[in-house]
Scaffold this motif. Structure first.
Motif, short mmCIF file in Angstrom:
data_model
loop_
_atom_site.label_atom_id
_atom_site.label_comp_id
_atom_site.label_asym_id
_atom_site.label_seq_id
_atom_site.Cartn_x
_atom_site.Cartn_y
_atom_site.Cartn_z
N THR A 180 10.79 -17.82 -5.97
CA THR A 180 10.26 -18.73 -6.97
C THR A 180 11.29 -19.05 -8.04
OG1 THR A 180 9.37 -16.83 -8.19
CG2 THR A 180 7.91 -17.93 -6.61
N LYS A 181 12.42 -18.37 -7.98
CA LYS A 181 13.45 -18.60 -8.97
C LYS A 181 14.79 -18.65 -8.27
CE LYS A 181 15.34 -16.83 -13.31
NZ LYS A 181 15.27 -15.76 -14.33
N LYS A 182 15.57 -19.68 -8.54
CA LYS A 182 16.84 -19.85 -7.85
C LYS A 182 17.98 -19.81 -8.86
CE LYS A 182 14.72 -22.87 -4.43
NZ LYS A 182 14.72 -24.22 -3.83
N THR A 183 19.02 -19.09 -8.52
CA THR A 183 20.24 -19.09 -9.31
C THR A 183 21.31 -19.74 -8.47
OG1 THR A 183 19.57 -17.04 -10.38
CG2 THR A 183 21.89 -17.67 -10.55
N GLU A 184 21.69 -20.95 -8.83
CA GLU A 184 22.57 -21.73 -7.97
C GLU A 184 24.02 -21.31 -8.14
OE1 GLU A 184 23.55 -26.38 -6.88
OE2 GLU A 184 21.99 -25.88 -8.33
N PRO A 185 24.72 -21.07 -7.03
CA PRO A 185 26.15 -20.77 -7.10
C PRO A 185 26.91 -21.95 -7.70
CG PRO A 185 25.25 -20.31 -4.92
CD PRO A 185 24.22 -21.09 -5.67
N GLU A 216 16.74 -22.39 0.50
CA GLU A 216 17.38 -23.54 -0.10
C GLU A 216 18.75 -23.75 0.54
OE1 GLU A 216 18.82 -20.29 -0.89
OE2 GLU A 216 17.30 -20.40 -2.47
N PHE A 217 19.30 -24.93 0.30
CA PHE A 217 20.69 -25.20 0.64
C PHE A 217 21.42 -25.51 -0.66
CE2 PHE A 217 18.60 -26.86 4.61
CZ PHE A 217 19.11 -25.89 5.47
N TYR A 218 22.37 -24.68 -1.05
CA TYR A 218 23.24 -24.98 -2.17
C TYR A 218 24.51 -25.62 -1.61
CZ TYR A 218 20.41 -21.77 -5.00
OH TYR A 218 19.38 -21.15 -5.65
N GLY A 219 24.97 -26.68 -2.27
CA GLY A 219 26.20 -27.31 -1.82
C GLY A 219 26.33 -28.71 -2.34
N VAL A 220 27.31 -29.43 -1.81
CA VAL A 220 27.63 -30.77 -2.28
C VAL A 220 26.53 -31.75 -1.92
CG1 VAL A 220 30.09 -30.32 -2.11
CG2 VAL A 220 28.89 -31.37 -0.18
N ASP A 221 26.48 -32.86 -2.65
CA ASP A 221 25.53 -33.94 -2.38
C ASP A 221 26.18 -35.10 -1.65
OD1 ASP A 221 23.47 -32.59 -3.76
OD2 ASP A 221 24.21 -33.37 -5.67
N THR A 222 27.51 -35.25 -1.80
CA THR A 222 28.21 -36.42 -1.26
C THR A 222 29.47 -35.98 -0.53
OG1 THR A 222 27.43 -37.73 -3.15
CG2 THR A 222 29.24 -38.65 -1.84
N SER A 230 8.96 -26.72 5.00
CA SER A 230 7.80 -26.87 4.11
C SER A 230 7.91 -26.00 2.87
CB SER A 230 6.52 -26.52 4.87
OG SER A 230 6.42 -27.29 6.05
N MET A 231 8.81 -25.03 2.92
CA MET A 231 8.98 -24.11 1.80
C MET A 231 10.16 -24.51 0.92
SD MET A 231 8.24 -20.61 3.93
CE MET A 231 8.18 -19.55 2.49
N GLY A 232 10.66 -25.74 1.12
CA GLY A 232 11.70 -26.27 0.26
C GLY A 232 13.08 -26.30 0.88
N MET A 233 13.18 -25.98 2.16
CA MET A 233 14.50 -25.93 2.76
C MET A 233 14.90 -27.29 3.31
SD MET A 233 16.00 -22.72 4.80
CE MET A 233 17.77 -22.44 4.71
N THR A 234 15.06 -28.25 2.41
CA THR A 234 15.58 -29.58 2.70
C THR A 234 16.58 -29.95 1.61
OG1 THR A 234 13.79 -30.66 1.47
CG2 THR A 234 13.45 -30.35 3.84
N LYS A 235 17.51 -30.80 1.96
CA LYS A 235 18.51 -31.23 0.98
C LYS A 235 19.03 -32.60 1.36
CE LYS A 235 23.12 -30.08 -0.81
NZ LYS A 235 22.81 -30.55 -2.18
#
Length: 265
Positions: free
Chosen positions: A26-31, A51-57, A170-175
């Motif tokens: 429920t809480k994310k600390t992004e690298p 989650e997926f942490y990383g670039v957008d472009t 469904s649990m938020g693992m999209t980016k």
């Protein structure tokens, strides 16, 4: 050795891969990761939970994708190239709900009702181009994959299932991922082993495998969409002598109750 690999290397829509392969928080600390990539460097995505942490472009053309699964669940990255005008908002509104409804019915062994639920998917779902990604990667492991990206708008997702049947998607693992027209200067790596995938002949490769670092080029001679809405894909699995191969094959199908469920791997 050859027949063993041919039977156990399943698939995940990609042109070139080295190795392959979600837990709720429920809480994310992004690298500390930048939002735009440098074409001369590898592009890193990290999962710590769901989650997926990383670039957008990123730039189009060849890119080296490093996926660090720092979570306690198996994951993968599937790259969905979306039709023009569609976005992650459409995913959440039009695609995730039918899959959630259908999977809940499958868990109750109500397969006919499940197919009716999947029938609620929008017409534009068929316009999504599944464009590669990593195969399944176990917890605390890293997958390295070279992908030749076309410009456009992509959704990254992982649809491994939690106990009870809920998809990681469904649990938020999209980016979201934007691939710009400007091409990278990267070249395709030199492959050690050429693998061919086809509906008629399955998985074939041209070399004997020895231990050590290997680069596999995966070439799709054809691609079809199966009853579970996905096509050929490939994962690399290390098996011990006690492995139940039929159980593994059954587990790879998400459209059965225990399929792709992390606790049953």
């Amino acid at each position: 050795m050859k027949s063993l690999l041919e039977k156990y290397m399943t698939i995940i829509l990609i042109l070139l891969m080295i190795l392959t392969a979600c837990k709720e928080t429920t809480k994310k600390t992004e690298p500390e990761i930048t939002t735009e990539s440098n074409s001369t460097e590898e592009i890193t995505f990290i999962t710590k939970s769901m989650e997926f942490y990383g670039v957008d472009t990123i730039q189009s053309g060849w890119n080296k994708i490093v996926y660090e699964n720092q979570s306690t669940e198996p994951h993968f990255i599937l790259l969905d190239k979306y039709p023009e005008g569609r976005s992650i908002d459409d995913t959440k509104r039009d695609i995730i709900p039918p899959f959630d409804e259908g999977m809940a019915l499958i868990m109750e062994e109500k397969n006919e009702e499940a197919m009716e639920a999947f029938g609620k998917l929008p017409e534009w779902f068929s316009e999504i181009v599944f464009s590669g990604g990593t195969g399944l990667i176990s917890p605390r492991k890293t997958a390295i994959t070279h992908v030749n990206f076309k410009p456009g708008y992509y959704i990254m997702e992982c649809y491994v299932k939690m106990p009870g049947g809920k998809f990681h998607t469904s649990m938020g693992m999209t980016k979201e991922l934007w691939v710009v027209e400007e091409a990278s200067s990267n070249m395709a790596p030199q492959a050690d082993v050429q693998i061919e995938l086809s509906s008629e002949n399955g998985i074939r490769y041209d070399s004997s495998l020895t231990r050590g670092h290997k680069i596999f080029a995966v070439n799709y001679l054809d691609q079809i969409v199966h009853e579970n809405f996905v096509g050929h894909d490939l994962s690399l699995v290390h098996l011990d002598t006690e492995a139940d191969i039929q159980a593994l094959e059954n587990w790879m199908n998400w459209a059965v109750p225990s399929g792709l469920m992390s606790s049953t791997l």
